[in-house]
Design an enzyme around this catalytic site. Structure first.
Site, PDB file in Angstrom:
ATOM      1  N   VAL A   1     -50.650  18.620  25.099  1.00  0.00           N
ATOM      2  CA  VAL A   1     -50.109  18.904  26.436  1.00  0.00           C
ATOM      3  C   VAL A   1     -51.212  19.460  27.324  1.00  0.00           C
ATOM      4  O   VAL A   1     -52.295  19.823  26.852  1.00  0.00           O
ATOM      5  CB  VAL A   1     -48.918  19.877  26.362  1.00  0.00           C
TER       6      VAL A   1
ATOM      7  N   GLU B   1     -60.791  17.009  21.165  1.00  0.00           N
ATOM      8  CA  GLU B   1     -61.079  15.652  21.599  1.00  0.00           C
ATOM      9  C   GLU B   1     -62.431  15.603  22.282  1.00  0.00           C
ATOM     10  O   GLU B   1     -62.720  16.428  23.145  1.00  0.00           O
ATOM     11  CB  GLU B   1     -59.991  15.245  22.596  1.00  0.00           C
TER      12      GLU B   1
ATOM     13  N   LYS C   1     -65.865  22.854  21.046  1.00  0.00           N
ATOM     14  CA  LYS C   1     -65.387  21.994  22.128  1.00  0.00           C
ATOM     15  C   LYS C   1     -65.806  22.560  23.495  1.00  0.00           C
ATOM     16  O   LYS C   1     -66.363  21.859  24.334  1.00  0.00           O
ATOM     17  CB  LYS C   1     -63.866  21.873  22.027  1.00  0.00           C
TER      18      LYS C   1
ATOM     19  N   ALA D   1     -78.047  12.391  39.067  1.00  0.00           N
ATOM     20  CA  ALA D   1     -77.720  13.322  40.149  1.00  0.00           C
ATOM     21  C   ALA D   1     -76.492  12.768  40.855  1.00  0.00           C
ATOM     22  O   ALA D   1     -76.316  11.561  40.975  1.00  0.00           O
ATOM     23  CB  ALA D   1     -78.890  13.408  41.110  1.00  0.00           C
TER      24      ALA D   1
ATOM     25  N   CYS E   1     -62.043  18.590  32.338  1.00  0.00           N
ATOM     26  CA  CYS E   1     -62.607  19.421  31.270  1.00  0.00           C
ATOM     27  C   CYS E   1     -63.721  20.374  31.692  1.00  0.00           C
ATOM     28  O   CYS E   1     -63.643  21.570  31.406  1.00  0.00           O
ATOM     29  CB  CYS E   1     -63.131  18.539  30.153  1.00  0.00           C
TER      30      CYS E   1
HETATM   31  C1  UDX Z   1     -65.970  15.162  29.362  1.00  0.00           C
HETATM   32  C2  UDX Z   1     -66.845  15.107  28.083  1.00  0.00           C
HETATM   33  O1  UDX Z   1     -67.886  14.142  28.259  1.00  0.00           O
HETATM   34  C3  UDX Z   1     -65.974  14.750  26.893  1.00  0.00           C
HETATM   35  O2  UDX Z   1     -66.757  14.770  25.723  1.00  0.00           O
HETATM   36  C4  UDX Z   1     -64.846  15.772  26.799  1.00  0.00           C
HETATM   37  O3  UDX Z   1     -64.003  15.507  25.721  1.00  0.00           O
HETATM   38  C5  UDX Z   1     -64.057  15.813  28.089  1.00  0.00           C
HETATM   39  O4  UDX Z   1     -64.916  16.078  29.182  1.00  0.00           O
HETATM   40  P1  UDX Z   1     -64.933  13.369  31.046  1.00  0.00           P
HETATM   41  O5  UDX Z   1     -64.487  14.553  31.850  1.00  0.00           O
HETATM   42  O6  UDX Z   1     -63.915  12.309  30.772  1.00  0.00           O
HETATM   43  O7  UDX Z   1     -65.467  13.855  29.625  1.00  0.00           O
HETATM   44  O8  UDX Z   1     -66.145  12.633  31.791  1.00  0.00           O
HETATM   45  P2  UDX Z   1     -67.761  12.701  31.777  1.00  0.00           P
HETATM   46  O9  UDX Z   1     -68.256  11.326  31.591  1.00  0.00           O
HETATM   47  O10 UDX Z   1     -68.284  13.737  30.880  1.00  0.00           O
HETATM   48  O11 UDX Z   1     -68.065  13.082  33.305  1.00  0.00           O
HETATM   49  C6  UDX Z   1     -67.671  14.317  33.890  1.00  0.00           C
HETATM   50  C7  UDX Z   1     -68.131  14.392  35.341  1.00  0.00           C
HETATM   51  O12 UDX Z   1     -69.556  14.490  35.433  1.00  0.00           O
HETATM   52  C8  UDX Z   1     -67.747  13.168  36.181  1.00  0.00           C
HETATM   53  O13 UDX Z   1     -67.332  13.575  37.464  1.00  0.00           O
HETATM   54  C9  UDX Z   1     -69.033  12.370  36.247  1.00  0.00           C
HETATM   55  O14 UDX Z   1     -69.083  11.520  37.353  1.00  0.00           O
HETATM   56  C10 UDX Z   1     -70.077  13.507  36.304  1.00  0.00           C
HETATM   57  N1  UDX Z   1     -71.414  13.112  35.824  1.00  0.00           N
HETATM   58  C11 UDX Z   1     -71.599  12.681  34.544  1.00  0.00           C
HETATM   59  C12 UDX Z   1     -72.512  13.228  36.681  1.00  0.00           C
HETATM   60  O15 UDX Z   1     -72.357  13.625  37.838  1.00  0.00           O
HETATM   61  N2  UDX Z   1     -73.763  12.891  36.200  1.00  0.00           N
HETATM   62  C13 UDX Z   1     -73.973  12.472  34.924  1.00  0.00           C
HETATM   63  O16 UDX Z   1     -75.121  12.200  34.576  1.00  0.00           O
HETATM   64  C14 UDX Z   1     -72.862  12.360  34.066  1.00  0.00           C
HETATM   65  P1  ADP Z   2     -54.426  15.635  29.124  1.00  0.00           P
HETATM   66  O1  ADP Z   2     -55.574  15.130  29.948  1.00  0.00           O
HETATM   67  O2  ADP Z   2     -54.742  16.923  28.415  1.00  0.00           O
HETATM   68  O3  ADP Z   2     -53.876  14.580  28.205  1.00  0.00           O
HETATM   69  P2  ADP Z   2     -52.112  15.231  30.893  1.00  0.00           P
HETATM   70  O4  ADP Z   2     -51.650  16.093  32.030  1.00  0.00           O
HETATM   71  O5  ADP Z   2     -52.598  13.845  31.188  1.00  0.00           O
HETATM   72  O6  ADP Z   2     -53.243  16.076  30.128  1.00  0.00           O
HETATM   73  O7  ADP Z   2     -50.945  15.091  29.827  1.00  0.00           O
HETATM   74  C1  ADP Z   2     -50.208  16.134  29.313  1.00  0.00           C
HETATM   75  C2  ADP Z   2     -48.728  15.681  29.127  1.00  0.00           C
HETATM   76  O8  ADP Z   2     -48.037  16.688  28.386  1.00  0.00           O
HETATM   77  C3  ADP Z   2     -47.949  15.492  30.433  1.00  0.00           C
HETATM   78  O9  ADP Z   2     -47.448  14.171  30.504  1.00  0.00           O
HETATM   79  C4  ADP Z   2     -46.784  16.525  30.327  1.00  0.00           C
HETATM   80  O10 ADP Z   2     -45.573  16.057  30.872  1.00  0.00           O
HETATM   81  C5  ADP Z   2     -46.666  16.728  28.814  1.00  0.00           C
HETATM   82  N1  ADP Z   2     -46.058  18.001  28.431  1.00  0.00           N
HETATM   83  C6  ADP Z   2     -46.346  19.246  28.869  1.00  0.00           C
HETATM   84  N2  ADP Z   2     -45.582  20.188  28.255  1.00  0.00           N
HETATM   85  C7  ADP Z   2     -44.765  19.511  27.389  1.00  0.00           C
HETATM   86  C8  ADP Z   2     -43.743  19.914  26.445  1.00  0.00           C
HETATM   87  N3  ADP Z   2     -43.410  21.207  26.265  1.00  0.00           N
HETATM   88  N4  ADP Z   2     -43.107  18.946  25.737  1.00  0.00           N
HETATM   89  C9  ADP Z   2     -43.444  17.633  25.900  1.00  0.00           C
HETATM   90  N5  ADP Z   2     -44.393  17.199  26.762  1.00  0.00           N
HETATM   91  C10 ADP Z   2     -45.056  18.112  27.504  1.00  0.00           C
END
Ligand code: UDX
Ligand code: ADP
Length: 459
Positions: free
Chosen positions: A91, A162, A217, A265, A273
């Site tokens: 969630v 993750e 993480k 850049a 995240c």
């Molecule tokens: C990130 C981590 O990479 C992943 O391992 C973790 O589980 C979740 O967070 P994500 O947020 O999906 O993944 O995307 P990522 O590709 O890491 O990019 C994050 C942001 O940084 C984006 O806005 C991207 O455009 C930016 N970015 C990335 C840059 O501006 N420059 C880069 O060189 C790389």
């Molecule tokens: P992430 O990127 O972490 O996967 P999201 O916002 O895309 O986050 O997904 C989280 C999901 O969890 C949402 O679809 C939300 O409705 C669901 N969620 C949150 N709380 C509960 C709960 N108590 N029971 C079931 N589903 C839930």
């Protein structure tokens, strides 16, 4: 414990793709993803695969292959928990918007609700896996809720963070650098390791204690984000010297100790995240009174905010210090290409800043609709919903978006932007026509030859 049925709570960006891949690689395990959001579940079950709530290259194909066979989407949360041996919590854990730790700590209310739900309905032993990114020691909270049910049911808690990045989630899941499993019970750890073992080589499955897994993480994301803030800091210096940030990034990236990745850049990092996890790290450090550590990591965020603000300030000052009543076309709204996720996207903050200066904003993103754009701006609470609706319009075509615009701001690095007929776009814009390339994806000389006033990050 032999796993035959898996339940995943939360059908989002993490739960959806992860479970789809687990189901594909484990045809003998029944995987059910549940969510309280009925609309989302209906979308996941849609016959038309373009309606899936999450866009991720390769995801629709896997859903088509497994849905109805051993992958299911449902709102029957209690039933699914009851029948499953293993339950993933996926969630959302947004940054708190109220109370202690506001703006810094993760809001764990959804995780706690899940734990309580599991505790209440379970009648057999379960392995509970925390999949959502959580601050260190969350497993403790989940454990204490689950161990105080007064029932004769045993729960083992695992942390399995993750590492997938959006836009490449399916590839990351199929071919992970490593899978991290933190836990106390060897039996529980091996149960989960065998699920991944269907396609991940054993030497890439790392077993640790729960706390190391949780902290790894946050730390991995903080280190990645730190690289982007470092190169973005250099991008500003490049703009004041004759250096070109792409050349600098290439030169330092060829040092194998530094490496070429995460040195683009940009307008600043977004996504669900990086900001959240660093804020978490800062919050944890402060709570142990480690202020120097907290300040150090906080600076990565400060630089990121500075980079977004610098982009909009530059746009305004270039347009003769006023954007009031001017149409500014924004290409891209998602936080990066190949995803429809917009959480913490730099586009939201740049738009907000331009709206404070009374700009009219036209948005085009191949995968993000107007409803989402409006919701993102309304969430900031800077102005009324009516004003946002008045000043910001979304289009389904880049040419309409840029018609009569004074400037184009490129916010996301979608590949299709490079294929446009830029001459046609130029001809229908106000002159001088400006491009502010926040992703350095277009060619400066080519754009200048067409007639554009072109600027990018760090060049
Ligand atoms: C990130 C981590 O990479 C992943 O391992 C973790 O589980 C979740 O967070 P994500 O947020 O999906 O993944 O995307 P990522 O590709 O890491 O990019 C994050 C942001 O940084 C984006 O806005 C991207 O455009 C930016 N970015 C990335 C840059 O501006 N420059 C880069 O060189 C790389
Ligand atoms: P992430 O990127 O972490 O996967 P999201 O916002 O895309 O986050 O997904 C989280 C999901 O969890 C949402 O679809 C939300 O409705 C669901 N969620 C949150 N709380 C509960 C709960 N108590 N029971 C079931 N589903 C839930």
């Amino acid at each position: 414990m032999k796993i035959t049925k898996i339940c995943c709570i939360g059908a989002g960006y993490v739960g959806g793709p992860t479970m789809a891949v687990i189901a594909k690689k484990n045809p003998n395990i029944k995987v059910t993803i549940v969510d309280i959001n009925e609309e989302r579940i209906v979308a996941w079950n849609d016959e038309d695969l373009s309606k899936l709530p999450i866009y991720e290259p390769g995801l629709a194909e896997i859903v088509a292959e497994t849905r109805g066979k051993n992958l299911f989407f449902s709102t029957e949360i209690d039933e699914t928990i009851k029948e499953s041996e293993m339950i993933f919590i996926s969630v959302n854990t947004p940054t708190k918007t109220y109370g202690k730790g506001k703006g810094m700590a993760a809001d764990l209310k959804y995780v706690e609700l899940c734990a309580r739900n599991i505790a209440e309905v379970s009648t057999t032993d379960k392995i509970v896996v925390e999949k959502s990114t959580l601050p260190v020691r969350t497993a403790q909270a989940i454990k204490s809720i689950l161990h105080n049910t007064g029932k004769d049911v045993k729960f083992e808690i695992l942390s399995n963070p993750e590492f997938l990045a959006e836009g490449t989630a399916i590839q990351d899941l199929l071919n992970p650098d490593r899978v991290l499993i933190g836990g106390e019970s060897e039996d529980a750890i091996e149960s989960l390791a065998s699920v991944y073992g269907s396609w991940v080589p054993q030497e890439r499955i790392l077993r640790t204690n729960v706390w190391s897994s949780e902290l790894s993480k946050l730390t991995a994301n903080a280190f990645l984000a730190q690289r982007i803030s470092s190169i973005n800091a250099i991008s500003e210096l490049c703009e004041h010297t004759e250096a070109n940030v792409n050349e600098v990034a290439k030169a330092i990236g060829m040092d194998s100790r530094i490496g070429p990745k995460f040195l683009n850049a940009s307008i600043g990092f977004g996504g669900s995240c990086f900001q959240k996890d660093i804020l978490n790290l800062v919050y944890i450090a402060r709570s142990y009174n480690l202020n120097a550590v907290a300040d150090y990591w906080e600076q990565v965020i400060i630089l990121n905010d500075h980079q977004k603000r610098r982009f909009s300030d530059n746009l305004i000052s270039t347009l003769y210090n006023t954007v009031s009543g001017k149409k500014i076309a924004m290409l891209g709204w998602a936080f990066k290409k190949d995803t429809n996720d917009t959480r913490e996207s730099a586009a939201i903050y740049v738009a907000d800043h331009l709206l404070n200066e009374q700009a009219n904003i036209a948005v085009y993103d191949p995968k993000v609709n107007n409803k989402k754009v409006q919701a993102d701006l309304n969430y900031l609470n800077t102005r009324s919903e009516e004003e946002n609706n008045d000043l910001v319009k979304s289009y389904s075509d880049p040419y309409e978006t840029s018609k009569d615009a004074h400037a184009i701001a490129i916010m996301t690095e979608w590949d299709e932007f490079k294929t446009y007929d830029w001459e046609k776009i130029y001809n229908q814009m106000k002159k001088p026509a400006f491009i502010f390339d926040g992703r350095n994806i277009l060619d400066k000389t080519e754009m200048e030859n067409i007639g554009f006033e072109y600027s990018s990050i760090g060049k």
